[in-house]
Design a protein around this motif. Structure first.
Motif, PDB file in Angstrom:
ATOM      1  N   VAL A  30       0.843  -1.191   0.000  1.00 19.56           N
ATOM      2  CA  VAL A  30       0.000   0.000   0.000  1.00 19.56           C
ATOM      3  C   VAL A  30       0.884   1.250   0.000  1.00 19.56           C
ATOM      4  N   LEU A  31       0.311   2.361  -0.405  1.00 19.37           N
ATOM      5  CA  LEU A  31       1.028   3.636  -0.294  1.00 19.37           C
ATOM      6  C   LEU A  31       1.368   3.888   1.168  1.00 19.37           C
ATOM      7  N   LEU A  32       2.518   4.461   1.410  1.00 20.88           N
ATOM      8  CA  LEU A  32       2.926   4.777   2.773  1.00 20.88           C
ATOM      9  C   LEU A  32       1.825   5.568   3.483  1.00 20.88           C
ATOM     10  N   GLU A  33       1.216   6.516   2.782  1.00 18.51           N
ATOM     11  CA  GLU A  33       0.151   7.342   3.362  1.00 18.51           C
ATOM     12  C   GLU A  33      -1.072   6.513   3.773  1.00 18.51           C
ATOM     13  N   ASP A  34      -1.273   5.375   3.120  1.00 19.69           N
ATOM     14  CA  ASP A  34      -2.427   4.518   3.397  1.00 19.69           C
ATOM     15  C   ASP A  34      -2.116   3.398   4.393  1.00 19.69           C
ATOM     16  N   SER A  35      -0.920   3.409   4.951  1.00 18.30           N
ATOM     17  CA  SER A  35      -0.504   2.325   5.852  1.00 18.30           C
ATOM     18  C   SER A  35      -0.837   2.589   7.322  1.00 18.30           C
ATOM     19  N   ILE A  36      -1.412   3.736   7.624  1.00 18.00           N
ATOM     20  CA  ILE A  36      -1.731   4.094   9.014  1.00 18.00           C
ATOM     21  C   ILE A  36      -2.698   3.071   9.601  1.00 18.00           C
ATOM     22  N   GLY A  37      -2.353   2.589  10.783  1.00 18.78           N
ATOM     23  CA  GLY A  37      -3.177   1.596  11.467  1.00 18.78           C
ATOM     24  C   GLY A  37      -2.886   0.174  11.050  1.00 18.78           C
ATOM     25  N   ARG A  38      -1.898  -0.017  10.193  1.00 17.18           N
ATOM     26  CA  ARG A  38      -1.545  -1.341   9.695  1.00 17.18           C
ATOM     27  C   ARG A  38      -0.239  -1.796  10.346  1.00 17.18           C
ATOM     28  N   PRO A  48      23.342   6.163   4.697  1.00 18.56           N
ATOM     29  CA  PRO A  48      23.418   6.300   6.139  1.00 18.56           C
ATOM     30  C   PRO A  48      22.151   6.928   6.713  1.00 18.56           C
ATOM     31  N   PRO A  49      21.889   6.794   7.951  1.00 14.80           N
ATOM     32  CA  PRO A  49      22.721   6.304   9.039  1.00 14.80           C
ATOM     33  C   PRO A  49      22.625   4.801   9.280  1.00 14.80           C
ATOM     34  N   GLY A  50      21.729   4.091   8.593  1.00 13.44           N
ATOM     35  CA  GLY A  50      21.629   2.655   8.809  1.00 13.44           C
ATOM     36  C   GLY A  50      20.824   2.294  10.047  1.00 13.44           C
ATOM     37  N   ILE A  51      19.965   3.197  10.474  1.00 10.85           N
ATOM     38  CA  ILE A  51      19.114   2.968  11.648  1.00 10.85           C
ATOM     39  C   ILE A  51      17.709   2.646  11.143  1.00 10.85           C
ATOM     40  N   PRO A  52      17.141   1.515  11.553  1.00  8.15           N
ATOM     41  CA  PRO A  52      15.776   1.194  11.095  1.00  8.15           C
ATOM     42  C   PRO A  52      14.778   2.259  11.537  1.00  8.15           C
ATOM     43  N   LEU A  53      13.990   2.731  10.587  1.00  3.47           N
ATOM     44  CA  LEU A  53      12.965   3.728  10.881  1.00  3.47           C
ATOM     45  C   LEU A  53      11.598   3.070  11.030  1.00  3.47           C
ATOM     46  N   LEU A  54      11.495   1.845  10.522  1.00  3.39           N
ATOM     47  CA  LEU A  54      10.281   1.047  10.632  1.00  3.39           C
ATOM     48  C   LEU A  54      10.740  -0.402  10.638  1.00  3.39           C
ATOM     49  N   VAL A  55      10.204  -1.199  11.547  1.00  6.09           N
ATOM     50  CA  VAL A  55      10.612  -2.603  11.628  1.00  6.09           C
ATOM     51  C   VAL A  55       9.408  -3.522  11.446  1.00  6.09           C
ATOM     52  N   PRO A  56       9.645  -4.726  10.954  1.00  3.41           N
ATOM     53  CA  PRO A  56       8.555  -5.683  10.794  1.00  3.41           C
ATOM     54  C   PRO A  56       7.841  -5.938  12.118  1.00  3.41           C
ATOM     55  N   GLY A  57       6.520  -5.971  12.063  1.00  5.60           N
ATOM     56  CA  GLY A  57       5.716  -6.211  13.257  1.00  5.60           C
ATOM     57  C   GLY A  57       5.270  -4.948  13.955  1.00  5.60           C
ATOM     58  N   GLU A  58       5.787  -3.813  13.526  1.00  4.17           N
ATOM     59  CA  GLU A  58       5.464  -2.533  14.166  1.00  4.17           C
ATOM     60  C   GLU A  58       4.165  -1.950  13.606  1.00  4.17           C
ATOM     61  N   MET A  59       3.337  -1.433  14.502  1.00  5.19           N
ATOM     62  CA  MET A  59       2.117  -0.735  14.090  1.00  5.19           C
ATOM     63  C   MET A  59       2.511   0.613  13.512  1.00  5.19           C
ATOM     64  N   ILE A  60       1.961   0.946  12.376  1.00  8.00           N
ATOM     65  CA  ILE A  60       2.283   2.201  11.696  1.00  8.00           C
ATOM     66  C   ILE A  60       1.221   3.229  12.072  1.00  8.00           C
ATOM     67  N   ASP A  61       1.657   4.336  12.670  1.00  7.89           N
ATOM     68  CA  ASP A  61       0.705   5.367  13.083  1.00  7.89           C
ATOM     69  C   ASP A  61       0.927   6.656  12.298  1.00  7.89           C
ATOM     70  N   THR A  62       0.034   7.595  12.494  1.00  5.45           N
ATOM     71  CA  THR A  62       0.054   8.851  11.741  1.00  5.45           C
ATOM     72  C   THR A  62       1.356   9.613  11.928  1.00  5.45           C
ATOM     73  N   SER A  63       1.831   9.727  13.162  1.00 10.12           N
ATOM     74  CA  SER A  63       3.047  10.511  13.390  1.00 10.12           C
ATOM     75  C   SER A  63       4.251   9.858  12.707  1.00 10.12           C
ATOM     76  N   ARG A  64       4.308   8.526  12.689  1.00 11.96           N
ATOM     77  CA  ARG A  64       5.426   7.839  12.030  1.00 11.96           C
ATOM     78  C   ARG A  64       5.349   8.035  10.507  1.00 11.96           C
ATOM     79  N   VAL A  65       4.165   7.921   9.928  1.00 10.75           N
ATOM     80  CA  VAL A  65       4.012   8.127   8.482  1.00 10.75           C
ATOM     81  C   VAL A  65       4.395   9.556   8.114  1.00 10.75           C
ATOM     82  N   ASN A  66       3.891  10.535   8.839  1.00 12.07           N
ATOM     83  CA  ASN A  66       4.228  11.932   8.540  1.00 12.07           C
ATOM     84  C   ASN A  66       5.724  12.176   8.640  1.00 12.07           C
TER      85      ASN A  66
END
Length: 87
Positions: A30-38, A48-66
């Motif tokens: 799905v579009l990143l914008e449509d992933s909220i609540g998924r 870089p920096p090589g830091i995960p910004l989203l990980v498998p199993g994580e709930m995607i919320d509005t603040s993270r998508v924005n």
């Protein structure tokens, strides 16, 4: 000038599913914008920096998508427009 804006949420969160459960679940793209609540199936980890910004199993919320969308302006090739989520 900073290449990384601090996120407006806790960086460490407890996933809703284990990485294994998320990776092996049926998914849809799905579009990143449509992933909220998924629940994410894949990792977003620009380098870089090589830091995960989203990980498998994580709930995607509005603040993270924005926040991810704002980071996409700095890493347009590393933050996808689409993300796989549990279906």
């Amino acid at each position: 000038f900073s290449l990384f804006d601090n996120p407006p949420f806790d960086i460490v969160s407890k996933p809703c599913l284990s990485c294994t459960e998320a990776w092996t679940s049926p998914f849809e793209k799905v579009l990143l914008e449509d992933s909220i609540g998924r629940i994410a199936v894949e990792m977003i980890c620009p380098y870089p920096p090589g830091i995960p910004l989203l990980v498998p199993g994580e709930m995607i919320d509005t603040s993270r998508v924005n926040w991810l969308l704002s980071q996409k302006t700095m890493w347009p090739d590393q933050i996808p427009s689409f993300v796989r989520v549990v279906s």
